[in-house]
Design a protein around this motif. Sequence first.
Motif, short mmCIF file in Angstrom:
data_model
loop_
_atom_site.label_atom_id
_atom_site.label_comp_id
_atom_site.label_asym_id
_atom_site.label_seq_id
_atom_site.Cartn_x
_atom_site.Cartn_y
_atom_site.Cartn_z
N ALA A 89 0.84 -1.21 0.00
CA ALA A 89 0.00 0.00 0.00
C ALA A 89 0.87 1.26 0.00
O ALA A 89 0.58 2.22 -0.73
CB ALA A 89 -0.94 0.00 1.20
N ALA A 90 1.93 1.26 0.80
CA ALA A 90 2.81 2.44 0.85
C ALA A 90 3.46 2.70 -0.50
O ALA A 90 3.71 3.85 -0.87
CB ALA A 90 3.89 2.24 1.92
N ARG A 91 3.69 1.65 -1.26
CA ARG A 91 4.35 1.80 -2.57
C ARG A 91 3.39 2.24 -3.67
O ARG A 91 3.75 3.05 -4.51
CB ARG A 91 5.02 0.47 -2.95
N VAL A 92 2.14 1.70 -3.70
CA VAL A 92 1.30 1.94 -4.88
C VAL A 92 -0.10 2.49 -4.62
O VAL A 92 -0.76 2.91 -5.58
CB VAL A 92 1.16 0.64 -5.73
N ARG A 113 1.83 -8.23 -13.87
CA ARG A 113 3.09 -7.59 -13.49
C ARG A 113 2.77 -6.10 -13.46
O ARG A 113 2.16 -5.57 -14.39
CB ARG A 113 4.20 -7.88 -14.51
N LEU A 114 3.16 -5.45 -12.39
CA LEU A 114 2.92 -4.01 -12.23
C LEU A 114 4.25 -3.26 -12.33
O LEU A 114 5.25 -3.70 -11.78
CB LEU A 114 2.34 -3.68 -10.85
N GLN A 115 4.19 -2.12 -12.99
CA GLN A 115 5.33 -1.21 -13.04
C GLN A 115 4.89 0.10 -12.39
O GLN A 115 3.78 0.58 -12.65
CB GLN A 115 5.74 -0.91 -14.49
N HIS A 116 5.74 0.63 -11.53
CA HIS A 116 5.48 1.94 -10.93
C HIS A 116 6.81 2.67 -10.88
O HIS A 116 7.77 2.18 -10.30
CB HIS A 116 4.89 1.82 -9.53
N GLY A 117 6.86 3.83 -11.50
CA GLY A 117 8.09 4.61 -11.51
C GLY A 117 9.26 3.86 -12.13
O GLY A 117 10.39 3.99 -11.68
N GLY A 118 8.97 3.04 -13.14
CA GLY A 118 10.01 2.29 -13.83
C GLY A 118 10.48 1.05 -13.09
O GLY A 118 11.42 0.39 -13.52
N GLU A 119 9.83 0.71 -11.98
CA GLU A 119 10.24 -0.43 -11.17
C GLU A 119 9.16 -1.51 -11.16
O GLU A 119 7.97 -1.21 -11.09
CB GLU A 119 10.50 0.04 -9.73
N ASP A 120 9.57 -2.78 -11.22
CA ASP A 120 8.65 -3.91 -11.10
C ASP A 120 8.23 -4.01 -9.64
O ASP A 120 9.08 -4.20 -8.75
CB ASP A 120 9.35 -5.19 -11.57
N VAL A 121 6.95 -3.88 -9.37
CA VAL A 121 6.44 -3.87 -8.00
C VAL A 121 6.65 -5.23 -7.33
O VAL A 121 6.96 -5.29 -6.14
CB VAL A 121 4.96 -3.44 -7.98
N GLY A 122 6.52 -6.32 -8.07
CA GLY A 122 6.75 -7.64 -7.51
C GLY A 122 8.19 -7.81 -7.05
O GLY A 122 8.45 -8.31 -5.94
N ALA A 123 9.13 -7.38 -7.87
CA ALA A 123 10.55 -7.46 -7.50
C ALA A 123 10.80 -6.61 -6.25
O ALA A 123 11.54 -7.03 -5.34
CB ALA A 123 11.42 -6.98 -8.65
N PHE A 124 10.17 -5.44 -6.18
CA PHE A 124 10.31 -4.56 -5.01
C PHE A 124 9.82 -5.27 -3.75
O PHE A 124 10.50 -5.25 -2.72
CB PHE A 124 9.51 -3.27 -5.24
N MET A 125 8.65 -5.92 -3.82
CA MET A 125 8.08 -6.59 -2.64
C MET A 125 9.00 -7.70 -2.14
O MET A 125 9.22 -7.84 -0.94
CB MET A 125 6.69 -7.13 -2.96
N VAL A 126 9.54 -8.49 -3.06
CA VAL A 126 10.42 -9.59 -2.66
C VAL A 126 11.74 -9.04 -2.13
O VAL A 126 12.24 -9.50 -1.10
CB VAL A 126 10.64 -10.58 -3.83
N GLN A 149 18.76 -12.00 -1.90
CA GLN A 149 19.31 -10.76 -1.35
C GLN A 149 18.58 -10.36 -0.07
O GLN A 149 19.21 -9.98 0.92
CB GLN A 149 19.22 -9.65 -2.40
N ALA A 150 17.24 -10.46 -0.06
CA ALA A 150 16.46 -10.12 1.14
C ALA A 150 16.79 -11.07 2.28
O ALA A 150 16.90 -10.65 3.44
CB ALA A 150 14.96 -10.16 0.82
N ARG A 151 16.98 -12.36 1.97
CA ARG A 151 17.36 -13.33 3.00
C ARG A 151 18.74 -13.00 3.58
O ARG A 151 18.93 -13.04 4.80
CB ARG A 151 17.38 -14.74 2.42
N ALA A 152 19.69 -12.69 2.70
CA ALA A 152 21.05 -12.38 3.15
C ALA A 152 21.06 -11.15 4.07
O ALA A 152 21.83 -11.10 5.03
CB ALA A 152 21.96 -12.16 1.95
N GLN A 153 20.17 -10.19 3.77
CA GLN A 153 20.10 -8.96 4.58
C GLN A 153 19.09 -9.07 5.73
O GLN A 153 18.87 -8.11 6.45
CB GLN A 153 19.75 -7.79 3.68
N LYS A 154 18.45 -10.26 5.84
CA LYS A 154 17.45 -10.52 6.90
C LYS A 154 16.36 -9.43 6.93
O LYS A 154 15.99 -8.92 7.98
CB LYS A 154 18.11 -10.66 8.25
N LYS A 155 15.85 -9.10 5.75
CA LYS A 155 14.81 -8.08 5.63
C LYS A 155 13.42 -8.69 5.81
O LYS A 155 13.16 -9.81 5.36
CB LYS A 155 14.87 -7.43 4.25
#
Length: 182
Positions: A89-92, A113-126, A149-155
Amino acid sequence: MFTCFQKRPGAPWLLLALGVICPLIAGFAHAQANGGRSVYEARVTRVSDGDTLWVQPLDGGRYRKLRLDGLDAPEICQSGGEASRDALAARVLRQVVTVRERSQDDYGRALVRLQHGGEDVGAFMVLQGQAWSYRWRHSDGPFAQEEAQARAQKKGLFAAASPELPRDFRRRHGPCPLPPRP
């Protein structure tokens, strides 16, 4: 491109059939030109959870319920579910996005697949640790690198030692109950 037959006297059934068939053929040709996908701009009006949202196409038409393709977010009643919804919600929410519909899921939602501001929203969420890359058979899914990458950074979800996949959660608990209507 495609042309429809002209009126022929004495064949009203033919006119009716052509009135239905010609638009279908034209729609199929348009979908094929877009790689079998429907592409449009829309404003996000509601976010149900981390992978489901509602949009209003900018060119009008009815509201559409969409599911982000290639990821699996926690159920809203699952640990991390509300945080995932809030991140999406904060993103889109109330933003204009480009929607690329691929097909429909078993619940009638368009897989997109959603694009917002040139970014893939699914990739952003993961990448933010708010969803898993959707696994299918022996594939780690389209966002496997973002998940690693998210796992490595423990996000987000991956700060927990072993977060439960939504499909395992659904298998154990069933779907989340619907909230009462106001």
